[in-house]
Design a protein around this motif. Structure first.
Motif, PDB file in Angstrom:
ATOM      1  N   GLY A  18       0.787  -1.230   0.000  1.00 43.02           N
ATOM      2  CA  GLY A  18       0.000   0.000   0.000  1.00 43.02           C
ATOM      3  C   GLY A  18       0.817   1.276   0.000  1.00 43.02           C
ATOM      4  O   GLY A  18       1.982   1.289   0.411  1.00 43.02           O
ATOM      5  N   LEU A  19       0.175   2.374  -0.446  1.00 37.52           N
ATOM      6  CA  LEU A  19       0.874   3.653  -0.557  1.00 37.52           C
ATOM      7  C   LEU A  19       1.117   4.300   0.800  1.00 37.52           C
ATOM      8  O   LEU A  19       2.176   4.884   1.030  1.00 37.52           O
ATOM      9  N   LYS A  20       0.150   4.223   1.694  1.00 38.53           N
ATOM     10  CA  LYS A  20       0.314   4.873   2.997  1.00 38.53           C
ATOM     11  C   LYS A  20       1.514   4.280   3.736  1.00 38.53           C
ATOM     12  O   LYS A  20       2.387   5.005   4.226  1.00 38.53           O
ATOM     13  N   ARG A  21       1.580   2.947   3.788  1.00 36.55           N
ATOM     14  CA  ARG A  21       2.697   2.293   4.466  1.00 36.55           C
ATOM     15  C   ARG A  21       4.007   2.530   3.700  1.00 36.55           C
ATOM     16  O   ARG A  21       5.069   2.700   4.305  1.00 36.55           O
ATOM     17  N   SER A  22       3.911   2.560   2.378  1.00 37.45           N
ATOM     18  CA  SER A  22       5.114   2.793   1.576  1.00 37.45           C
ATOM     19  C   SER A  22       5.724   4.153   1.869  1.00 37.45           C
ATOM     20  O   SER A  22       6.947   4.298   2.013  1.00 37.45           O
ATOM     21  N   HIS A  23       4.875   5.184   1.968  1.00 34.09           N
ATOM     22  CA  HIS A  23       5.404   6.523   2.254  1.00 34.09           C
ATOM     23  C   HIS A  23       5.981   6.603   3.666  1.00 34.09           C
ATOM     24  O   HIS A  23       6.963   7.321   3.903  1.00 34.09           O
ATOM     25  N   GLN A  24       5.398   5.862   4.597  1.00 34.95           N
ATOM     26  CA  GLN A  24       5.982   5.809   5.940  1.00 34.95           C
ATOM     27  C   GLN A  24       7.364   5.167   5.900  1.00 34.95           C
ATOM     28  O   GLN A  24       8.301   5.632   6.562  1.00 34.95           O
ATOM     29  N   GLU A  98      -0.516  13.496  -0.241  1.00 31.95           N
ATOM     30  CA  GLU A  98       0.097  12.598   0.745  1.00 31.95           C
ATOM     31  C   GLU A  98       0.350  11.205   0.190  1.00 31.95           C
ATOM     32  O   GLU A  98       1.319  10.549   0.575  1.00 31.95           O
ATOM     33  N   ASP A  99      -0.554  10.736  -0.676  1.00 34.60           N
ATOM     34  CA  ASP A  99      -0.440   9.370  -1.184  1.00 34.60           C
ATOM     35  C   ASP A  99      -0.061   9.354  -2.659  1.00 34.60           C
ATOM     36  O   ASP A  99      -0.695   8.705  -3.480  1.00 34.60           O
ATOM     37  N   ARG A 217      -9.917   6.505  -6.269  1.00 35.10           N
ATOM     38  CA  ARG A 217      -8.489   6.797  -6.119  1.00 35.10           C
ATOM     39  C   ARG A 217      -7.948   7.447  -7.388  1.00 35.10           C
ATOM     40  O   ARG A 217      -7.117   8.362  -7.311  1.00 35.10           O
ATOM     41  N   ARG A 220      -8.431  11.323  -7.520  1.00 34.14           N
ATOM     42  CA  ARG A 220      -7.545  12.244  -6.800  1.00 34.14           C
ATOM     43  C   ARG A 220      -6.375  12.654  -7.691  1.00 34.14           C
ATOM     44  O   ARG A 220      -5.811  13.749  -7.523  1.00 34.14           O
ATOM     45  N   HIS A 246     -11.703  16.018  -3.748  1.00 29.54           N
ATOM     46  CA  HIS A 246     -10.237  15.947  -3.772  1.00 29.54           C
ATOM     47  C   HIS A 246      -9.648  17.302  -4.177  1.00 29.54           C
ATOM     48  O   HIS A 246      -8.644  17.754  -3.606  1.00 29.54           O
TER      49      HIS A 246
END
Length: 366
Positions: A18-24, A98-99, A217, A220, A246
């Motif tokens: 996933g993108l959220k975890r990837s950016h973290q 953010e994503d 998605r 956005r 968005h």
């Protein structure tokens, strides 16, 4: 084959990362290779750590690695592009969300991503008038040199893209599936034309089939890429309003086209206008809002039209608002039916109006 690109593909293709975890993770990791060298160091679910261990164990034989190699080879073909955040073609506008995607798949001309863009979205089941206005506005924007961005769906999206193609303008279709997947099928020829003078774009890997969750998605990205977002005929519960939401979150200005208050497909636009969106009446509204350079605006070429009589001008004006049968048209103009027969015939022969089952209507603008 680029080592960095292959590593990014292996990363993106890991299921459920996933993108959220990837950016973290990107705040902790210097390079994608580090994810695979030391998977136990990173805050990841056990299932993902296990997948990475299996990838390290099987190496080139692992299905994810083989799939990554296939996508790398796809990018070796002409007009095929895999765009990473550090690449010149990666749009700066996406870096503010953010994503942001870690990879973009593109077919066509990726330089268009840095152009001034107007995003145009609306109903998949748009009315004849909505499609006509979409084509007219998109035509004028394309002739002015603005890149048109939409979602490749049928209805308003397709009308927007087609108008740009017809005027040899530029357009970007942001897809909710892989760029190698034709969806909807009816747009096969349109997508082929966009490849030649525009760009098909997706954050989804090759072979990804369309799913309902992909399209919100995708929206956005349409709004993020666009300098202005235009909504033409949308219901209150629609993907177009998701795009508008968005756009608001991203600080973009929104234009909405007012329509028939009895048409539920227009209720979303009226809601946007009540909430402060700009009212859209023509492409000039958008060009002025963009402070579009005068020379580009002046370069628009108007199709030569036959000189109209006063009665014909009234007919065209009335039909701009609605589709009407002959008797209703005569009533609106306070004329006898026989007085309209000749001017209507001349308008039909000149290609300005046409008769459909519901009455006379203006012809689509090519």
């Amino acid at each position: 084959m680029q080592t960095d690109l292959l590593a990014w593909l292996r990363w993106v293709l890991i299921p459920n990362l996933g993108l959220k975890r990837s950016h973290q993770l990107l705040n902790l990791i210097d390079s994608p290779q580090a994810l695979f060298l030391h998977p136990d160091r990173w805050p990841l679910p056990d299932s993902i750590k296990q997948t990475i261990r299996e990838m390290n164990l099987l190496g080139e034989q692992h299905p994810i690695h083989r799939r990554a190699v296939e996508q790398c080879r796809w990018a070796e073909a002409d007009q095929h592009h895999l765009i990473l955040p550090m690449d010149d073609h990666y749009p700066e506008k996406l870096t503010y969300i953010e994503d942001a995607p870690l990879i973009l798949w593109g077919v066509g001309d990726p330089t268009l991503l840095s152009n001034t863009q107007v995003g145009i979205v609306g109903s998949r089941h748009a009315s004849h008038n909505a499609l006509r206005h979409t084509k007219a506005i998109s035509r004028d924007l394309a002739l002015a040199g603005v890149t048109l961005t939409s979602g490749g769906a049928k209805g308003v999206d397709a009308a927007c893209h087609q108008a740009a193609v017809d005027q040899q303008g530029t357009t970007i279709a942001v897809l909710g599936c892989g760029v190698d997947v034709i969806y909807p099928k009816i747009n096969r020829t349109l997508f082929s034309d966009i490849r030649q003078q525009g760009l098909l774009l997706s954050e989804y890997p090759l072979g990804t089939q369309p799913k309902p969750g992909h399209f919100p998605r995708r929206n956005r990205l349409i709004s993020a890429l666009s300098d202005i977002v235009v909504v033409i005929e949308a219901a209150t519960q629609s993907g177009s309003l998701i795009t508008a939401a968005h756009a608001l979150d991203q600080g973009k200005d929104i234009f909405a086209m007012p329509g028939d208050i009895g048409n539920p497909n227009c209720a979303g636009c009226h809601q946007l206008i009540r909430d402060g969106a700009y009212i859209l009446t023509s492409a000039d509204d958008l060009l002025q809002h963009l402070n579009w350079r005068a020379d580009a605006h002046a370069n628009r070429t108007n199709n030569s039209a036959p000189e109209l009589t006063p009665v014909q001008q009234q007919i065209v004006k009335v039909l701009q608002c609605d589709q009407l049968p002959l008797d209703s048209l005569a009533h609106q103009l306070n004329l006898a039916v026989h007085q309209l027969l000749e001017p209507i015939l001349e308008l039909e022969l000149s290609g300005l109006i046409e008769q459909q089952p519901g009455g006379y209507t203006l012809c689509d603008i090519a």
